[in-house]
Scaffold this motif. Sequence first.
Motif, PDB file in Angstrom:
ATOM      1  N   SER A  57       4.326 130.956  62.363  1.00  0.00           N
ATOM      2  CA  SER A  57       2.958 131.254  61.940  1.00  0.00           C
ATOM      3  C   SER A  57       2.992 131.573  60.457  1.00  0.00           C
ATOM      4  CB  SER A  57       2.385 132.445  62.723  1.00  0.00           C
ATOM      5  OG  SER A  57       1.038 132.686  62.338  1.00  0.00           O
ATOM      6  N   THR A  58       2.320 130.740  59.663  1.00  0.00           N
ATOM      7  CA  THR A  58       2.285 130.924  58.210  1.00  0.00           C
ATOM      8  C   THR A  58       1.002 131.659  57.819  1.00  0.00           C
ATOM      9  OG1 THR A  58       1.291 128.725  57.926  1.00  0.00           O
ATOM     10  CG2 THR A  58       3.693 128.871  57.838  1.00  0.00           C
ATOM     11  N   GLY A  59       0.713 131.694  56.526  1.00  0.00           N
ATOM     12  CA  GLY A  59      -0.387 132.497  56.010  1.00  0.00           C
ATOM     13  C   GLY A  59      -1.767 131.996  56.420  1.00  0.00           C
ATOM     14  N   LYS A  60      -2.634 132.928  56.772  1.00  0.00           N
ATOM     15  CA  LYS A  60      -4.007 132.600  57.142  1.00  0.00           C
ATOM     16  C   LYS A  60      -4.853 132.395  55.888  1.00  0.00           C
ATOM     17  CE  LYS A  60      -5.008 137.551  57.611  1.00  0.00           C
ATOM     18  NZ  LYS A  60      -5.389 138.636  58.551  1.00  0.00           N
ATOM     19  N   THR A  65       0.504 130.776  52.629  1.00  0.00           N
ATOM     20  CA  THR A  65       1.924 130.718  52.280  1.00  0.00           C
ATOM     21  C   THR A  65       2.124 129.654  51.200  1.00  0.00           C
ATOM     22  OG1 THR A  65       2.529 131.331  54.535  1.00  0.00           O
ATOM     23  CG2 THR A  65       4.239 130.312  53.180  1.00  0.00           C
ATOM     24  N   SER A  81       7.213 146.309  55.228  1.00  0.00           N
ATOM     25  CA  SER A  81       6.430 145.731  54.150  1.00  0.00           C
ATOM     26  C   SER A  81       6.015 146.791  53.139  1.00  0.00           C
ATOM     27  CB  SER A  81       5.184 145.037  54.712  1.00  0.00           C
ATOM     28  OG  SER A  81       4.342 144.615  53.660  1.00  0.00           O
ATOM     29  N   MET A  89       9.230 144.249  59.608  1.00  0.00           N
ATOM     30  CA  MET A  89       9.637 142.869  59.356  1.00  0.00           C
ATOM     31  C   MET A  89      11.106 142.711  59.784  1.00  0.00           C
ATOM     32  SD  MET A  89       7.913 142.578  55.542  1.00  0.00           S
ATOM     33  CE  MET A  89       8.493 140.902  55.230  1.00  0.00           C
ATOM     34  N   GLY A 105       7.998 138.143  64.050  1.00  0.00           N
ATOM     35  CA  GLY A 105       6.618 138.610  64.162  1.00  0.00           C
ATOM     36  C   GLY A 105       5.875 137.848  65.243  1.00  0.00           C
ATOM     37  N   SER A 113      -0.423 135.035  59.365  1.00  0.00           N
ATOM     38  CA  SER A 113       0.284 136.038  58.577  1.00  0.00           C
ATOM     39  C   SER A 113      -0.443 136.309  57.257  1.00  0.00           C
ATOM     40  CB  SER A 113       1.713 135.580  58.290  1.00  0.00           C
ATOM     41  OG  SER A 113       1.741 134.642  57.229  1.00  0.00           O
ATOM     42  N   HIS A 114       0.106 137.259  56.487  1.00  0.00           N
ATOM     43  CA  HIS A 114      -0.417 137.548  55.147  1.00  0.00           C
ATOM     44  C   HIS A 114       0.341 136.776  54.068  1.00  0.00           C
ATOM     45  CE1 HIS A 114      -2.313 141.022  57.214  1.00  0.00           C
ATOM     46  NE2 HIS A 114      -3.211 140.913  56.248  1.00  0.00           N
ATOM     47  N   CYS A 116       3.736 135.457  54.684  1.00  0.00           N
ATOM     48  CA  CYS A 116       5.105 135.224  55.144  1.00  0.00           C
ATOM     49  C   CYS A 116       5.133 134.140  56.229  1.00  0.00           C
ATOM     50  CB  CYS A 116       5.700 136.512  55.697  1.00  0.00           C
ATOM     51  SG  CYS A 116       6.089 137.746  54.420  1.00  0.00           S
ATOM     52  N   ARG A 118       6.233 133.818  59.908  1.00  0.00           N
ATOM     53  CA  ARG A 118       6.637 134.583  61.091  1.00  0.00           C
ATOM     54  C   ARG A 118       7.435 133.693  62.043  1.00  0.00           C
ATOM     55  NH1 ARG A 118       1.045 137.430  63.063  1.00  0.00           N
ATOM     56  NH2 ARG A 118       0.532 138.634  61.167  1.00  0.00           N
TER      57      ARG A 118
END
Length: 417
Positions: A57-60, A65, A81, A89, A105, A113-114, A116, A118
């Motif tokens: 799961s990459t950045g939303k 990301t 974090s 993490m 994650g 994610s923010h 990162c 996951r």
Amino acid sequence: MFQRFVFTFALCLATSTALVSPSLANGSGPLQIYVSKADQMLTVYDGDQIVATSKVSTGKAGHTTPSGVFSILEKRKYHESNLYSNAPMPFMQRLTWSGIALHEGKVPNYPASHGCVRLPAGFAKSLFSMTERGAHVIITDDPVAPRPLSHSTLFVPRIPVADGQLLSDVQLRPTTIDASLKPVEVAMNQLPPKAGASASLILEEDEPALRILITRRSQREQVFDVQRLLADLGFDIGIPDGLMGSKTMAAVKGYKRWKSIEKDGAILSPVFLEALYTSAGKGTPPAGQIMIRQQFKPLFEAPISIANPELALGTHFIEATSVDRFKGKAEWRSVTLENHLPAQAMKRLGITTPADDQSVFSVEAALARINMPGDIRAKIETMLSEGTSITISDMGLGMETGDGTDFITVTRPVPRG
């Protein structure tokens, strides 16, 4: 260069994660990790063989990301974090000092994610055990895969010759001797070896891999050369520092008055640079720069030539495996990354044609336009080791490249529609 383990996935591991071939996890080559944001999928390669895959799961939206070429800078089994309320993490593998990492994650079937990447719990632990600092991580929008590459511009490993052995460092004077003349005495700055002497060579088994960046010259490098050349011509530029200070400005303007090219636009215009290099007997101004790092530290750099500099080079990542310095052989694999140059960047770099069409601006086409000094090539080839990588990019050093990093190249997608 990288640790290898035969490992077994626990029964509780998510079904979206798989070790494709356990035997391949024992390979001797460097691992490469590819993350596709479009597929939300991570793939681990050993050469051109897939050894593991996993959902990620990459950045939303709003925390995308970044795409590009990264490497693992730091590893911690447990980390919290610094940006998001001490969020845990586990099995963290840092990609940038600004906060992007691989870590365990929650992995839904969408970007969450923010920023990162996951990883599922079981896979995060297994991947952590497979890698070492310096392993490359390639993040792209659409999926890509490495392919074998052969090209005459690529480096060929060679055996270094230790100082003082045989005649490797003996300087002969005069440098040319007419064979038709009578025998002459040749002065040497050190004694040659006795008859029957032999040279020994010890090669480091685990010599750290080189990180090589081939890119456009920055203004700092241009200014430094301009200062050096103006000083050679008798102009007072102060201390060469790569900065356009008042003395350097005055020297440039003085040279332009001397050559009657005062009204030619930019202070370091192509007309001025061509005239200065010609006056100094240095040929054509170099358009490119090669930079070398090792163990996250700068090693050396040098100017190189790029044919047709008005055309973009594109962004390409190349890595060496099966390096054998005794046989002078290495296998190379490459991937070309989508990287759109903004109009302002193209203007600054003097590029008129972007490399958006990868069928035209291939890695082979980029390598064919690159020419570097023989002494620089020889120096690199005697240091070539397993996992040495080359990044080719028009954009040069980005903000993420700094102390304690390899060359980090952040890419941009081509605008759609």
